[in-house]
Design a protein around this motif. Structure first.
Motif, short mmCIF file in Angstrom:
data_model
loop_
_atom_site.label_atom_id
_atom_site.label_comp_id
_atom_site.label_asym_id
_atom_site.label_seq_id
_atom_site.Cartn_x
_atom_site.Cartn_y
_atom_site.Cartn_z
N CYS A 1 -1.34 8.37 -5.19
CA CYS A 1 -1.50 8.35 -3.74
C CYS A 1 -0.19 8.08 -2.98
CB CYS A 1 -2.56 7.33 -3.35
SG CYS A 1 -3.13 7.50 -1.65
N ALA A 2 0.38 6.91 -3.19
CA ALA A 2 1.58 6.55 -2.43
C ALA A 2 2.73 7.54 -2.63
CB ALA A 2 2.02 5.13 -2.76
N PRO A 3 3.03 7.97 -3.88
CA PRO A 3 4.13 8.94 -4.03
C PRO A 3 3.87 10.26 -3.32
CG PRO A 3 3.61 7.90 -6.14
CD PRO A 3 2.52 7.51 -5.18
N THR A 4 2.61 10.61 -3.16
CA THR A 4 2.28 11.87 -2.49
C THR A 4 2.41 11.77 -0.98
OG1 THR A 4 0.74 12.50 -4.26
CG2 THR A 4 0.45 13.58 -2.11
N TRP A 5 1.90 10.67 -0.40
CA TRP A 5 1.79 10.60 1.05
C TRP A 5 2.81 9.70 1.75
CZ3 TRP A 5 -0.60 14.49 2.79
CH2 TRP A 5 -1.69 15.04 2.12
N HIS A 6 3.22 8.61 1.13
CA HIS A 6 4.14 7.69 1.83
C HIS A 6 5.44 8.37 2.26
CE1 HIS A 6 2.34 3.48 0.79
NE2 HIS A 6 1.42 4.35 1.17
N PRO A 7 6.06 9.21 1.41
CA PRO A 7 7.31 9.85 1.85
C PRO A 7 7.14 10.78 3.05
CG PRO A 7 7.10 9.94 -0.55
CD PRO A 7 5.77 9.50 -0.01
N ARG A 8 5.95 11.26 3.25
CA ARG A 8 5.68 12.14 4.40
C ARG A 8 5.27 11.35 5.64
NH1 ARG A 8 1.70 16.83 2.57
NH2 ARG A 8 2.09 17.43 4.75
N LEU A 9 4.63 10.20 5.42
CA LEU A 9 4.09 9.44 6.54
C LEU A 9 5.04 8.35 7.05
CD1 LEU A 9 1.79 8.67 8.45
CD2 LEU A 9 0.79 7.33 6.59
N LEU A 10 5.53 7.51 6.17
CA LEU A 10 6.29 6.34 6.60
C LEU A 10 7.56 6.70 7.40
CD1 LEU A 10 5.89 3.85 3.62
CD2 LEU A 10 4.46 4.17 5.65
N PRO A 11 8.32 7.73 7.02
CA PRO A 11 9.50 8.06 7.82
C PRO A 11 9.18 8.49 9.25
CG PRO A 11 9.68 9.04 5.64
CD PRO A 11 8.27 8.55 5.78
N ARG A 12 7.94 8.86 9.50
CA ARG A 12 7.55 9.27 10.85
C ARG A 12 7.30 8.06 11.76
NH1 ARG A 12 5.29 14.60 10.70
NH2 ARG A 12 5.34 14.50 12.99
N LEU A 13 7.15 6.88 11.15
CA LEU A 13 6.84 5.67 11.92
C LEU A 13 8.15 5.01 12.34
CD1 LEU A 13 3.91 4.29 9.73
CD2 LEU A 13 3.81 5.87 11.69
N LYS A 14 8.86 5.65 13.22
CA LYS A 14 10.23 5.26 13.58
C LYS A 14 10.31 4.03 14.48
CE LYS A 14 11.95 10.00 13.08
NZ LYS A 14 12.59 9.73 11.79
N HIS A 15 9.18 3.61 15.05
CA HIS A 15 9.20 2.46 15.95
C HIS A 15 8.76 1.17 15.25
CE1 HIS A 15 10.18 4.74 19.56
NE2 HIS A 15 9.33 5.66 19.14
N VAL A 16 8.46 1.24 13.96
CA VAL A 16 8.04 0.04 13.23
C VAL A 16 9.20 -0.96 13.17
CG1 VAL A 16 7.45 -0.86 10.94
CG2 VAL A 16 6.23 1.12 11.87
N GLN A 17 8.92 -2.18 13.60
CA GLN A 17 9.91 -3.24 13.58
C GLN A 17 9.63 -4.29 12.50
OE1 GLN A 17 10.08 -4.88 17.52
NE2 GLN A 17 10.66 -2.93 18.47
N LEU A 18 8.37 -4.39 12.09
CA LEU A 18 7.99 -5.38 11.09
C LEU A 18 6.96 -4.78 10.15
CD1 LEU A 18 8.09 -8.39 10.10
CD2 LEU A 18 6.16 -8.83 11.66
N THR A 19 7.16 -4.99 8.86
CA THR A 19 6.23 -4.51 7.84
C THR A 19 5.66 -5.70 7.09
OG1 THR A 19 7.41 -2.42 7.53
CG2 THR A 19 5.98 -3.13 5.74
N LEU A 20 4.34 -5.77 6.99
CA LEU A 20 3.67 -6.79 6.19
C LEU A 20 3.26 -6.15 4.87
CD1 LEU A 20 1.33 -8.41 8.89
CD2 LEU A 20 3.69 -9.02 8.30
N ALA A 21 3.80 -6.65 3.77
CA ALA A 21 3.49 -6.13 2.44
C ALA A 21 2.48 -7.07 1.80
CB ALA A 21 4.75 -6.04 1.58
N ILE A 22 1.22 -6.64 1.76
CA ILE A 22 0.12 -7.52 1.40
C ILE A 22 -0.31 -7.31 -0.06
CG2 ILE A 22 -2.25 -8.18 1.96
CD1 ILE A 22 -1.68 -7.35 4.82
N GLY A 23 -0.06 -8.30 -0.89
CA GLY A 23 -0.45 -8.24 -2.29
C GLY A 23 0.63 -7.61 -3.17
N GLN A 24 0.45 -7.75 -4.47
CA GLN A 24 1.49 -7.34 -5.41
C GLN A 24 1.74 -5.84 -5.43
OE1 GLN A 24 0.47 -7.98 -9.53
NE2 GLN A 24 -1.72 -7.81 -9.14
N TYR A 25 0.71 -5.02 -5.24
CA TYR A 25 0.92 -3.58 -5.27
C TYR A 25 1.74 -3.11 -4.07
CZ TYR A 25 -2.58 -3.65 -8.94
OH TYR A 25 -3.27 -3.92 -10.10
N ALA A 26 1.44 -3.66 -2.90
CA ALA A 26 2.21 -3.31 -1.70
C ALA A 26 3.64 -3.82 -1.83
CB ALA A 26 1.54 -3.90 -0.46
N GLN A 27 3.80 -5.00 -2.38
CA GLN A 27 5.15 -5.54 -2.54
C GLN A 27 5.96 -4.72 -3.53
OE1 GLN A 27 4.25 -9.68 -3.39
NE2 GLN A 27 3.24 -9.87 -1.42
#
Length: 199
Positions: free
Chosen positions: A107-133
């Motif tokens: 999932c993440a390798p497929t979609w994160h590279p396409r989605l996360l770079p579009r979120l250009k106004h994000v100032q803070l990221t909360l990484a919740i749990g070991q998989y997110a970290q």
């Protein structure tokens, strides 16, 4: 991502994803919340069974605790214009002997590279749990969730705050680490409030 792909089209494609359908006993139902204006990014593990049934992220006991940690009401939490919720796995992976299974690895390798770079106004990221970290911090994370949590100041300098998973199953960890609520949660609330108040 193509040059002409709109953000709504990308979200629609994610929500229609069937990549892991053969591995999901309960079937695919990708859950994601985001907009181009989101300023806070919450990266979690994967939807649980209740979230799978409602299609609403963190619409369960874990979400209640997370919102309490953040000092946030539901209306604010579900405002995609300000808050993006992007898990490591968009679908409920099913249950195992020790609780929910890990997020599907595709999932993440497929979609994160396409989605996360579009979120250009994000100032803070909360990484919740070991998989997110693992996904957000990569090799920078500690050898355990506890070690990662103790180094939160280093990550905050880069706009990232690690949090334990707010699942009721983590009650033992919270009892063993009272410093989290005493020391870190006030910082989390302050940073989140400051992020959301930025115009």
């Amino acid at each position: 991502m193509t040059r002409t792909e709109s953000f709504p089209a990308l979200l629609a494609e994610i929500r229609a994803c069937r990549l892991c359908a053969a591995h999901l006993k309960d079937g695919p139902r990708p859950v994601v919340q985001a907009s181009l204006s989101s300023r806070l990014l919450i990266v979690g593990q994967a939807p649980g069974r209740k979230v799978h049934s409602t299609g609403i992220p963190f619409n369960d006991a874990s979400g209640d605790r997370l919102r309490a940690w953040l000092g946030m009401d539901r209306e604010t939490f579900y405002d995609a214009q300000r808050i993006a919720i992007v898990p490591m796995g968009f679908c409920f992976p099913g249950s195992g002997r020790q609780g929910d299974l890990p997020p599907r690895p595709e999932c993440a390798p497929t979609w994160h590279p396409r989605l996360l770079p579009r979120l250009k106004h994000v100032q803070l990221t909360l990484a919740i749990g070991q998989y997110a970290q693992a996904g957000i911090l990569g090799e920078r994370r500690g050898t355990s969730l506890t070690e990662t949590m103790h180094h939160w100041r280093e990550y905050l300098a880069d706009g990232i705050l690690p949090l334990p998973h707010p699942s009721p199953r983590n009650q033992a960890w919270l009892k063993r680490n009272p410093w989290f609520e005493a020391e870190l949660l006030p910082v989390v609330r302050r940073e989140v409030a400051q992020t959301l108040s930025t115009v």
